[in-house]
Design a protein around this motif. Structure first.
Motif, short mmCIF file in Angstrom:
data_model
loop_
_atom_site.label_atom_id
_atom_site.label_comp_id
_atom_site.label_asym_id
_atom_site.label_seq_id
_atom_site.Cartn_x
_atom_site.Cartn_y
_atom_site.Cartn_z
N TYR A 1 0.99 -1.35 -0.08
CA TYR A 1 0.06 0.14 -0.29
C TYR A 1 0.81 1.18 -0.12
O TYR A 1 2.10 1.27 0.70
CB TYR A 1 -1.10 0.09 1.38
CG TYR A 1 -1.87 -1.20 1.47
CD1 TYR A 1 -3.12 -1.00 0.89
CD2 TYR A 1 -1.37 -2.41 2.10
CE1 TYR A 1 -4.29 -2.29 1.30
CE2 TYR A 1 -2.38 -3.45 2.19
CZ TYR A 1 -3.56 -3.27 1.82
OH TYR A 1 -4.54 -4.22 1.83
N LEU B 1 -1.97 4.88 10.19
CA LEU B 1 -2.21 3.39 10.15
C LEU B 1 -3.45 3.11 10.60
O LEU B 1 -4.03 3.72 11.68
CB LEU B 1 -1.24 2.56 10.62
CG LEU B 1 0.26 2.74 9.94
CD1 LEU B 1 1.12 1.81 10.72
CD2 LEU B 1 0.03 2.02 8.64
N MET C 1 -6.78 -2.51 5.89
CA MET C 1 -6.13 -1.21 5.51
C MET C 1 -7.09 -0.08 5.00
O MET C 1 -6.77 0.94 4.84
CB MET C 1 -4.83 -1.49 4.42
CG MET C 1 -3.59 -2.14 5.23
SD MET C 1 -2.79 -1.18 6.27
CE MET C 1 -2.17 0.33 5.24
N SER C 2 -8.18 -0.96 4.36
CA SER C 2 -9.13 0.02 3.63
C SER C 2 -9.80 0.94 4.83
O SER C 2 -10.54 2.03 4.41
CB SER C 2 -10.07 -0.86 3.05
OG SER C 2 -10.93 -1.68 3.90
N TRP D 1 -4.96 5.11 2.23
CA TRP D 1 -3.91 3.93 1.72
C TRP D 1 -4.56 3.27 0.31
O TRP D 1 -5.61 2.77 0.43
CB TRP D 1 -3.69 3.10 2.92
CG TRP D 1 -2.94 3.56 4.15
CD1 TRP D 1 -3.72 4.05 5.29
CD2 TRP D 1 -1.56 3.64 4.19
NE1 TRP D 1 -2.53 4.45 6.14
CE2 TRP D 1 -1.17 4.17 5.31
CE3 TRP D 1 -0.54 3.39 2.89
CZ2 TRP D 1 0.05 4.40 5.68
CZ3 TRP D 1 0.53 3.67 3.67
CH2 TRP D 1 0.96 4.13 4.71
N VAL E 1 3.11 0.67 3.25
CA VAL E 1 3.10 -0.60 4.09
C VAL E 1 2.99 -1.91 3.52
O VAL E 1 2.35 -1.99 2.35
CB VAL E 1 1.75 -0.50 4.69
CG1 VAL E 1 1.50 -1.83 5.82
CG2 VAL E 1 1.71 0.59 5.68
N GLU F 1 2.26 -5.45 3.83
CA GLU F 1 1.42 -6.44 4.74
C GLU F 1 1.69 -7.86 4.47
O GLU F 1 1.35 -8.28 3.21
CB GLU F 1 0.03 -6.03 4.82
CG GLU F 1 -0.55 -7.07 5.87
CD GLU F 1 -1.96 -6.32 6.14
OE1 GLU F 1 -2.45 -5.68 6.91
OE2 GLU F 1 -3.08 -6.78 5.15
N ARG G 1 2.62 -6.09 9.62
CA ARG G 1 2.75 -5.09 8.73
C ARG G 1 3.96 -4.26 8.96
O ARG G 1 4.38 -3.90 10.03
CB ARG G 1 1.68 -3.89 9.12
CG ARG G 1 0.27 -4.45 8.70
CD ARG G 1 -1.03 -3.28 8.81
NE ARG G 1 -2.13 -3.68 8.67
CZ ARG G 1 -3.27 -3.69 9.47
NH1 ARG G 1 -3.22 -2.89 10.13
NH2 ARG G 1 -4.28 -4.04 8.79
N HIS H 1 5.65 -0.89 8.28
CA HIS H 1 5.17 0.61 8.08
C HIS H 1 6.63 1.34 7.52
O HIS H 1 7.47 1.80 8.37
CB HIS H 1 4.45 1.33 9.08
CG HIS H 1 4.06 2.76 8.97
ND1 HIS H 1 4.33 3.79 9.79
CD2 HIS H 1 3.69 3.19 7.66
CE1 HIS H 1 3.82 4.79 9.40
NE2 HIS H 1 3.47 4.73 8.11
#
Length: 185
Positions: free
Chosen positions: A17, A25, A33-34, A39, A123, A125, A134, A136
């Motif tokens: 992402y 985050l 993540m949505s 993101w 990110v 994942e 994850r 970051h």
């Protein structure tokens, strides 16, 4: 034999992402993540996975007689590479920063300009069964795009190399996971 068979990881799934620098985050690893719409997923990734690379200079110092007494490290650089298999707007933006896309009467026009510096957050994942990690990267930039094959025999793919920039505390990235094998006591 020493060791624990629960420690090795085989990352069976992954998503990558991107978002503007400073984007928060999701609160928990169980949150998708949505849940933070800023993101954007790059889409399908190559089965080759992601790779991390390190580069740095080092100078060794020796005492009289040839005994190594110190090593100085400098110019540390870290990158991560992924290969995106989709030709979507997110990938287009990463491979062509500063370029534009417009749509009129069902026709998309992609105007590709000379790339400009465009730092973003990333990110990666990773999933291994119930284990989620994850990674970051608060600040990075696509600094290299591999050759893109445009043929009938090779799948079009976009190999991206992201240079990771440290923050003011020298932090390059932070990993968040729910791995009981990595928990501190």
């Amino acid at each position: 034999m020493a060791g624990d068979v629960n420690n090795p990881r085989l990352w069976e799934g992954a998503d990558f992402y991107t978002a503007p620098v400073g984007t928060a985050l999701p609160v928990l690893l169980t949150d998708g993540m949505s849940t933070v719409p800023a993101w954007k997923a790059v889409g399908l990734l190559s089965e080759d996975g992601a790779s991390e690379s390190r580069d740095e200079d080092s100078t060794d110092f020796y005492a009289w007689g040839g005994k190594l007494i110190r090593t100085q490290r400098s110019r540390h650089k870290r990158t991560i590479s992924v290969t995106c298999l989709e030709d979507n707007l997110t990938v287009f933006g990463l491979t062509n920063p500063g370029s534009t896309v417009s749509t009129a009467a069902g026709v998309n026009t992609r105007t590709v300009k000379i790339p400009k510096s465009d730092k973003s957050s990333f990110v990666l994942e990773l999933v291994d069964g119930d284990i989620v990690r994850r990674r970051h990267i608060p600040q990075g930039e696509v600094t290299e795009v591999g050759e893109v094959s445009l043929s009938e025999s090779d799948l079009q793919a976009f190999e991206l190399t992201i240079t990771i920039y440290p923050d003011s505390n020298d932090v390059l990235y932070v990993d968040y996971d729910n791995d009981p094998q990595g928990a501190s006591a």
